[in-house]
Write an enzyme that holds these catalytic residues in place. Structure first.
Site, PDB file in Angstrom:
ATOM      1  N   HIS A  90       0.855  -1.184   0.000  1.00  0.00           N
ATOM      2  CA  HIS A  90       0.000   0.000   0.000  1.00  0.00           C
ATOM      3  C   HIS A  90       0.884   1.224   0.000  1.00  0.00           C
ATOM      4  O   HIS A  90       1.828   1.311   0.775  1.00  0.00           O
ATOM      5  CB  HIS A  90      -0.881   0.038   1.255  1.00  0.00           C
ATOM      6  CG  HIS A  90      -2.074  -0.840   1.165  1.00  0.00           C
ATOM      7  ND1 HIS A  90      -3.032  -0.694   0.201  1.00  0.00           N
ATOM      8  CD2 HIS A  90      -2.452  -1.902   1.921  1.00  0.00           C
ATOM      9  CE1 HIS A  90      -3.963  -1.616   0.367  1.00  0.00           C
ATOM     10  NE2 HIS A  90      -3.627  -2.362   1.395  1.00  0.00           N
ATOM     11  N   CYS A 132      -0.137   2.185  -5.088  1.00  0.00           N
ATOM     12  CA  CYS A 132      -0.889   3.340  -5.560  1.00  0.00           C
ATOM     13  C   CYS A 132       0.032   4.558  -5.538  1.00  0.00           C
ATOM     14  O   CYS A 132       0.866   4.686  -4.641  1.00  0.00           O
ATOM     15  CB  CYS A 132      -2.084   3.619  -4.632  1.00  0.00           C
ATOM     16  SG  CYS A 132      -3.290   2.291  -4.624  1.00  0.00           S
TER      17      CYS A 132
END
Lengths: 281, 632
Positions: A90, A132
C-alpha cells in the site's frame, strides 16, 4: 531466467501463508488457477514479521547491520553489482506503508540510495515499485545510475488483476502480472532491452499509467539488455593463453601470447570499507 | 454580565433583543415547517446517499459460497419437527445438544431465572444451549455468534425450527473448513429476547434487570464477540429475507453489517427487504418517493418505540454489531422462492466476510435512517432538518427570557413603577413586567409535576402487586394506574395555583423553564434516538409554542383540547391503534393494556427507557404546559 536464491533478499510481513484465514494453508498463489505455489520450498524469506521495518530496510541497503547478522541477510554488493529493488504494497503520495504501523518516505529511500552510492555499493540500480501513486517514490532520487519504473502516477491507483473466488481475495496486481508475464517469456540469451521492459503494461492493460525515471541512468535503456539486471548472465570464454595487461598506462598495447613477467604496478591509492559500526567512545 | 443576565444593558444587545422579540413569533413556525418539509424530502432518492462498504477488510461476496448439503438440512428439519411434536411443552435441548456433540463441538447448557416483578411475582426458568466451534489454527481470542430463538408450537410467534436446523447444518459444514480465524458460537435461546439477554449478561458478567434476571455464569466461553447474526426462518421456502436492525432504545448496528447482509442476499439472488418492504423499481418517480417515505416512517416508528425488533437488539448494548435475518414466505411477494440452501449460503458468505475482519466494526455509520435497502440518511443529513424543527423551542425560550424583568436594574424598576402608576397596557408582548422573579410561585409548578412523574414510575410496580392481591390482572392494573394519574393530574393547576397564583412574569418564567426542558429532552434524545426525538418535537413544538395563558375562554378551550391530544397517554393509545388499524375498540384497549405492561417490564428487566422518559420528563412537561394554560 532466474537470479540465484542467495542473491535475493526477501522481506515480507509473511502473515498470509500461515494466516488462519488461508483456506490453503502454507501456500500463496499468484494466479487463480492455483498452479504454482510461490511460497514453496525454494523460497527463502530473509526478513519476516516484526523484522520488516523501515529501519531494517535502510540498514540493509546501507549496510549498517549488527555484527551478528548472518551473510544471507546482508546486501553484499560492491561497485560492480547491478541491484534490482522491487517494492509492493500500500502506498500513497510519497510513501510506502510498512505493516500497518509506519511508512517509508521517498526522501528516506532517496537518501538511502545516495548512501549506497557513496559507499560504492552498486553499479546500477533498477527500482520497480507497484503501489498506488507509485511514481511519487522515485521523484526524490538524486543519485546516479538509477533506472526506476512505477506502476502508477501520482493521483492514480494501481489496480488488482483478478480474483480467486475460491480463496476470496485478489491474488495479483495488474502491473506485476504483466511484468511477470514478460519475464516468463524471456530466456538467458534473450536480446530484449530494458526499454521493452519499461513498456510493459500500457494504459489499456493497466488502467494506471506506468511511470519511468531514466534521467539518472547514463545509458539509453534501449541499449541495455534486460539480462543485465535479471539473470546475472556473463559471457565466459575459457582460454589458457597468457594475456599481458600491460603496465597500467594506456599507451602500451595489450598483447596476447607473450609470456611477460613484470611486477604489477603499485596502486595509486587504496579504498577501504568504512567500519560498519563506528566506535563512539 | 453579558446578554444572558442583563439583556437590556447595552444598546446593541437591546436592539437585538427587540428584533428577536418582534420577529420570533413569525420565524419559529416558519422554521418548524421548513424543517419538516426538509426532513420529509430526505426520503427522496436524489437527496439521500447510497450505502457503501467502508470496511474494505470485509471483502464481501468475493468468495464463492459452497454450501450444498440441502438434503442434510431437510433431514434435520424433519427430525427437529418430529422431536418438537413429541415434546410440545419443552424445548428439545437434548436433541439439539446431541446433534452438536456428534459434530465434535463443545456444547454447554445455560440456565437462567426471571423473577417477574409485577402482580403476584411468579418465577420463570429458562434454558439456552450453545455450542462452540473452536477456530482450528488460532487462539480463541475472538468469536462470532449465530443465534436462533427456539419457539414452541403454540407460541405467539411463528415457528423457528428451520433456523435451528440450519444452525446444525451450518455447524456441520463449518466444522470441515480450515479457514476460521475466530470461534463460532451456535446459540439456541428460549423465551425470545429474555434468553439472549440472559446469555449475554452471563457471558459478559454484567447483571441485567436490577436483580430480576439471574443469569448465572457460563460453563464455557469463546473470546470477545465481534459480531452476531440472529436467524428467524419461518418456512422451508423463502420468498424474501427481511433484515431487521432496530435495537434496544433505538440503537442501530453498524451500517457495514447491514449493507453486507443486503449485498450477500442480492448475490445469492434472494429478495431482501427492509421494514418488510422491497425497493420500488422506480425510486425517482413520485410513487417511488411515497414508497421510500413510507419505509422511512416505518423505520422511525419502530426505532422510536425503543423495543428491539429481534434478538439482535441485545447484542448491540455490548458493542457487538448484530442484525436479525428473518426469512419468510409471503404470498403477496412476487418472484421465485428460494430454498434453505440458498439461505445457508447467505449465512456462509456473511460469516466468511466477518471472519476476514481484524478489527471491530468502526468505519461506517452507527446513526442513520434507511428509506430503502440500498439508501441511507446519515446523521449529518438528518440533524439539520431536525434542528430546524426544534429550534423554535429554543428561540421562544430565549424570547421569554429576554422579556423577563431585569432584577438588578433598580432604575428600570422605578421607571416601570412610574409607568404602571400612569396606567399599563395589558397583553402587549413587548411590555416589560416590573415585578421581581416570582420563584416562590413558579417552583411548585415545576417541582410538583416532576415529583408526580417520579412517584408514578416508582409506584407502578407496588400498585400492580397491591391490585393483584385484589384479583386484578397486571395489565389492567398498569393501565388503570396510568389513566388515573393522567386524569387526576389535570387538577394539578388548581392545587398549585390556589395559594400563589402566577403573575405575568411568573408565567413567562414557567414558559421559559418548560421550553428549556423540552429543548433539553429533544436535543439529547436526538443524539441516540432520532426517531423518538423527531416525533416528540413534531408533536410538541406547536403545542409548546402556543401553550400560554389565554384570556378568552374559547381560546383556552382550544388550547386545552390541543394539549389533551398530545398527552403522553393519548399518544401511546394512538400509537397502538395506528399499529393495528383493523381491530375494534375493545381489542385496541386490551392491546394497549398489554403494551403498557410490556413497556413496564421492558423498562425493569432490559432497561428500555421509553416508559421512564414518558413518565418522568414528558408527563411533567405536559403538566407544566397545562398549568400555563390554566393558571389564570
Amino acid at each position: 531466467m532466474l537470479i540465484v536464491v542467495n542473491h535475493i533478499i526477501l522481506m515480507l510481513a509473511d502473515d498470509m501463508a500461515c494466516n488462519p484465514r488461508n483456506p490453503r494453508p502454507a501456500t500463496v498463489f499468484n494466479n487463480a488457477n492455483q498452479h504454482i505455489n510461490v511460497y514453496g520450498s525454494d523460497v527463502e524469506v530473509d526478513y519476516r514479521g516484526d523484522e520488516v521495518t523501515v529501519e531494517r530496510l535502510v540498514r540493509l541497503l546501507t549496510g549498517r547491520l549488527e555484527p551478528s547478522t548472518p551473510p544471507t541477510k546482508r546486501l553484499l554488493t560492491d561497485d560492480r553489482s547491478n541491484v534490482l529493488i522491487y517494492m509492493t504494497g500500500h502506498g500513497g503520495d510519497g510513501f510506502l506503508k510498512f505493516q500497518d504501523a509506519e511508512e517509508i518516505t521517498s526522501t528516506e529511500l532517496a537518501d538511502a540510495f545516495e548512501q549506497m552510492w557513496q559507499q560504492r555499493r552498486y553499479n546500477n540500480i533498477f527500482f520497480m515499485i507497484d503501489t498506488c501513486q507509485a511514481a511519487s517514490m522515485y521523484e526524490k532520487f538524486y543519485s546516479p545510475n538509477i533506472l526506476a519504473v512505477a506502476s502508477s502516477q501520482v493521483g492514480e491507483d494501481s489496480l488488482s488483476h483478478h480474483l480467486d473466488s475460491s480463496l476470496g481475495v485478489y491474488v495479483i496486481d495488474k502491473y506485476t502480472y504483466h511484468a511477470l508475464d514478460f519475464m516468463e517469456k524471456l530466456r538467458k540469451d534473450s536480446k530484449k532491452s530494458m526499454a521493452d521492459f519499461l513498456r510493459v503494461c500500457p494504459r489499456h492493460q493497466c488502467v494506471s499509467t506506468v511511470g519511468v525515471r531514466s534521467d539518472l541512468f547514463p545509458r539509453n535503456p534501449a541499449d541495455v539488455r534486460v539480462t543485465e539486471f535479471f539473470g546475472s548472465v556473463r559471457h565466459v570464454e575459457r582460454t589458457d593463453r597468457l594475456v599481458d595487461l600491460g603496465d597500467g598506462d594506456t599507451e602500451t598495447p595489450v598483447t596476447v601470447g607473450t609470456r611477460v613477467e613484470t611486477a604489477a604496478p603499485a596502486p595509486a591509492g587504496s579504498y577501504r570499507y568504512v567500519a560498519q559500526f563506528p566506535v563512539m567512545s | 454580565m453579558g446578554l444572558l443576565t442583563s439583556p437590556t444593558a447595552g444598546g446593541s444587545s437591546k436592539k437585538f433583543a427587540n428584533i428577536l422579540i418582534k420577529w420570533e413569533p413569525v420565524v419559529s413556525p416558519l422554521l418548524y415547517i421548513a424543517g419538516i418539509i426538509w426532513f420529509l424530502a430526505l426520503a427522496y432518492h436524489p437527496y439521500n446517499a447510497g450505502t457503501y462498504f467502508s470496511e474494505n477488510a470485509l471483502l464481501p461476496g468475493l468468495v464463492t459460497n459452497e454450501f450444498s448439503d440441502g438434503s442434510e438440512l431437510a433431514r434435520l428439519l424433519k427430525a427437529l419437527e418430529a422431536e418438537a411434536a413429541d415434546h410440545p411443552d419443552t424445548v428439545p435441548h437434548p436433541w439439539i445438544r446431541a446433534q452438536f456433540r456428534q459434530l465434535g463441538l463443545q456444547v454447554y447448557p445455560h440456565n437462567f431465572t426471571l423473577r417477574y416483578p409485577l402482580g403476584n411475582g411468579s418465577v420463570f426458568h429458562g434454558e439456552n444451549t450453545y455450542a462452540v466451534l473452536r477456530a482450528p489454527r488460532s487462539g480463541s481470542t475472538e468469536a462470532l455468534v449465530l443465534s436462533a430463538p427456539y419457539r414452541r408450537p403454540g407460541a405467539p410467534h411463528p415457528p423457528n425450527h428451520a433456523a435451528v436446523a440450519m444452525l446444525v447444518a451450518l455447524a456441520k459444514y463449518f466444522r470441515r473448513q480450515v479457514y476460521w480465524a475466530k470461534d463460532i458460537v451456535f446459540l439456541v435461546t428460549e423465551h425470545e429476547q429474555l434468553g439472549v439477554a440472559a446469555w449475554l449478561s452471563a457471558y459478559h458478567q454484567q447483571p441485567v434487570g436490577h436483580g430480576l434476571l439471574d443469569a448465572g455464569d457460563l460453563p464455557g466461553r469463546a473470546g470477545s464477540i465481534q459480531a452476531a447474526i440472529n436467524l428467524e426462518v419461518e418456512s422451508a421456502t423463502v420468498s424474501h429475507v427481511d433484515v431487521l436492525v432496530e435495537g434496544l432504545n433505538g440503537q442501530l448496528p453498524n451500517l457495514d453489517l447491514v449493507k453486507m447482509a443486503h449485498w450477500i442476499c442480492h448475490q445469492e439472488h434472494i429478495q431482501h427487504t427492509t421494514q418488510g418492504r422491497a425497493d420500488h423499481p422506480r425510486p425517482h418517480s413520485e410513487a417511488g418517493y411515497r414508497h421510500s417515505l413510507q419505509t422511512l416512517l416505518h423505520m422511525m416508528a419502530s426505532q422510536a418505540a425503543g423495543t428491539p425488533t429481534g434478538n439482535h437488539g441485545h447484542y448491540l448494548r455490548y458493542g457487538i454489531q448484530a442484525v436479525t435475518l428473518r426469512a419468510l414466505d409471503d404470498r403477496a411477494m412476487p418472484g421465485p422462492r428460494s430454498g434453505l440452501s440458498h439461505l445457508a449460503r447467505v449465512l456462509e458468505g456473511m460469516f466468511r466476510s466477518l471472519n476476514n475482519l481484524l478489527e471491530r466494526f468502526h468505519q461506517s455509520f452507527f446513526f442513520y435512517l434507511m428509506p430503502a435497502t440500498g439508501r441511507y440518511i446519515s446523521i449529518g443529513l438528518y440533524m439539520p432538518p431536525f434542528a430546524l424543527v426544534a429550534i423554535g423551542i429554543v428561540l421562544r425560550a430565549l424570547t421569554c427570557w429576554l422579556r423577563l424583568p431585569d432584577t438588578d436594574d433598580s432604575e428600570r424598576q422605578q421607571e416601570a413603577e412610574g409607568a404602571e402608576s400612569v396606567g399599563k397596557k395589558g397583553g402587549d408582548a413587548c411590555d416589560r413586567p416590573s415585578e421581581p422573579w416570582p420563584l416562590a410561585a413558579v417552583l411548585p409548578c415545576v417541582l410538583a409535576p416532576h415529583a408526580l412523574g417520579a412517584v408514578t414510575l416508582a409506584g407502578l410496580v407496588p400498585l400492580t402487586q397491591l391490585l393483584a392481591a385484589a384479583g386484578w390482572p397486571t395489565e389492567r392494573a398498569v393501565f388503570a394506574g396510568l389513566l388515573t394519574v393522567s386524569v387526576g393530574s389535570l387538577l394539578l393547576p388548581a392545587i398549585t395555583n390556589r395559594r400563589s397564583p402566577l403573575s405575568e412574569s411568573g408565567r413567562l418564567l414557567l414558559r421559559c423553564v418548560t421550553l428549556i426542558e423540552l429543548g433539553l429532552l429533544v436535543f439529547t434524545a436526538a443524539l441516540f434516538n432520532i426517531s423518538l426525538a423527531l416525533i416528540v418535537t413534531t408533536l410538541y413544538t406547536p403545542v409548546a409554542l402556543s401553550a400560554r395563558y389565554y384570556s378568552s375562554a374559547p381560546a383556552r378551550l382550544l388550547a386545552s383540547l390541543c394539549l389533551l391530544l398530545v398527552h403522553p397517554f393519548t399518544l401511546q393509545l394512538a400509537a397502538v391503534a395506528l399499529g393495528a388499524p383493523a381491530l375494534a375498540w375493545r381489542a385496541v384497549l386490551a392491546a394497549d393494556q398489554r403494551a403498557l405492561a410490556v413497556a413496564l417490564v421492558d423498562s425493569l428487566v432490559y432497561g428500555a427507557r421509553l416508559l421512564d422518559v414518558a413518565c418522568t420528563v414528558l408527563l411533567p412537561l405536559w403538566l407544566q404546559m397545562w398549568t400555563l394554560v390554566h393558571c389564570g
